[in-house]
Design a protein around this motif. Structure first.
Motif, short mmCIF file in Angstrom:
data_model
loop_
_atom_site.label_atom_id
_atom_site.label_comp_id
_atom_site.label_asym_id
_atom_site.label_seq_id
_atom_site.Cartn_x
_atom_site.Cartn_y
_atom_site.Cartn_z
N SER A 298 -71.33 33.11 66.90
CA SER A 298 -72.69 32.82 67.30
C SER A 298 -72.97 33.02 68.80
CB SER A 298 -72.89 31.39 67.13
OG SER A 298 -72.78 31.00 65.78
N VAL A 299 -72.52 34.33 69.20
CA VAL A 299 -72.65 34.64 70.53
C VAL A 299 -73.79 36.04 70.59
CG1 VAL A 299 -70.59 34.14 71.22
CG2 VAL A 299 -70.83 36.36 70.46
N SER A 300 -74.25 36.18 71.63
CA SER A 300 -75.21 37.25 71.87
C SER A 300 -74.54 38.57 71.73
CB SER A 300 -75.93 37.23 72.97
OG SER A 300 -75.27 37.59 74.25
N GLU A 301 -75.28 39.71 71.48
CA GLU A 301 -74.82 41.13 71.44
C GLU A 301 -74.03 41.47 72.84
OE1 GLU A 301 -76.02 45.90 70.54
OE2 GLU A 301 -77.47 44.11 70.32
N LYS A 302 -74.73 41.04 73.97
CA LYS A 302 -74.13 41.18 75.20
C LYS A 302 -72.77 40.66 75.17
CE LYS A 302 -75.12 40.84 80.05
NZ LYS A 302 -74.74 39.87 80.98
N GLU A 303 -72.79 39.23 74.89
CA GLU A 303 -71.58 38.68 75.25
C GLU A 303 -70.25 39.52 73.89
OE1 GLU A 303 -71.78 34.03 75.60
OE2 GLU A 303 -73.45 34.67 74.23
N ALA A 304 -70.84 39.58 73.12
CA ALA A 304 -69.58 40.26 71.97
C ALA A 304 -69.31 41.55 72.42
CB ALA A 304 -70.40 40.28 70.63
N SER B 150 -64.68 49.96 63.33
CA SER B 150 -65.30 50.29 64.55
C SER B 150 -65.55 49.22 65.53
CB SER B 150 -66.64 51.12 64.20
OG SER B 150 -67.70 50.10 63.68
N LYS B 151 -65.76 49.57 66.67
CA LYS B 151 -66.30 48.64 67.55
C LYS B 151 -67.68 48.12 67.35
CE LYS B 151 -64.09 50.03 72.02
NZ LYS B 151 -63.83 50.58 73.36
N ILE B 152 -68.74 48.84 66.76
CA ILE B 152 -69.77 48.27 66.43
C ILE B 152 -69.73 47.28 65.38
CG2 ILE B 152 -71.90 48.92 65.12
CD1 ILE B 152 -71.70 49.99 68.07
N ASP B 153 -68.79 47.36 64.28
CA ASP B 153 -68.29 46.51 63.18
C ASP B 153 -68.16 45.20 63.78
OD1 ASP B 153 -69.72 48.06 61.28
OD2 ASP B 153 -67.96 48.98 60.55
N VAL B 154 -67.10 45.40 64.75
CA VAL B 154 -66.32 44.21 65.51
C VAL B 154 -67.38 43.61 66.28
CG1 VAL B 154 -64.52 43.56 67.07
CG2 VAL B 154 -64.19 45.34 65.48
N ILE B 155 -68.01 44.13 66.91
CA ILE B 155 -69.27 43.41 67.87
C ILE B 155 -70.25 42.53 66.72
CG2 ILE B 155 -71.39 43.92 69.15
CD1 ILE B 155 -69.69 46.21 70.47
N GLN B 156 -70.59 43.19 65.58
CA GLN B 156 -71.58 42.45 64.62
C GLN B 156 -70.74 41.37 64.19
OE1 GLN B 156 -72.43 45.86 62.12
NE2 GLN B 156 -74.35 46.19 63.28
N GLY B 157 -69.33 41.44 63.88
CA GLY B 157 -68.79 40.15 63.21
C GLY B 157 -68.45 39.18 64.25
N ILE B 158 -68.33 39.38 65.52
CA ILE B 158 -68.12 38.46 66.55
C ILE B 158 -69.42 37.86 66.78
CG2 ILE B 158 -67.79 38.31 69.02
CD1 ILE B 158 -65.21 38.92 67.48
#
Length: 61
Positions: free
Chosen positions: A47-53, A34-42
């Motif tokens: 070491s980037v913010s949620e916005k950047e991810a 899922s995109k949510i899981d990918v965002i959290q992994g990134i």
């Protein structure tokens, strides 16, 4: 001269980071994550913010 070399190194590091993020996202997509899981992994791995991810995921998904 030293500053120019340092800038080249920093540009190379940033380019490598971007390529790593893009490949990471593409592989995760292939495995139907899922995109949510990918965002959290990134966020964690790079070491980037949620916005950047989120921006990276939208860019490379």
């Amino acid at each position: 001269m030293c500053n120019a070399l340092e800038e080249l190194v920093n540009e190379g590091v940033e380019r490598g980071r971007q390529e790593g993020i893009s490949v990471n996202i593409k592989v995760c997509k292939r495995f139907n994550m899922s995109k949510i899981d990918v965002i959290q992994g990134i966020m964690k791995d790079f070491s980037v913010s949620e916005k950047e991810a989120r921006e990276y995921v939208e860019m490379y998904w």
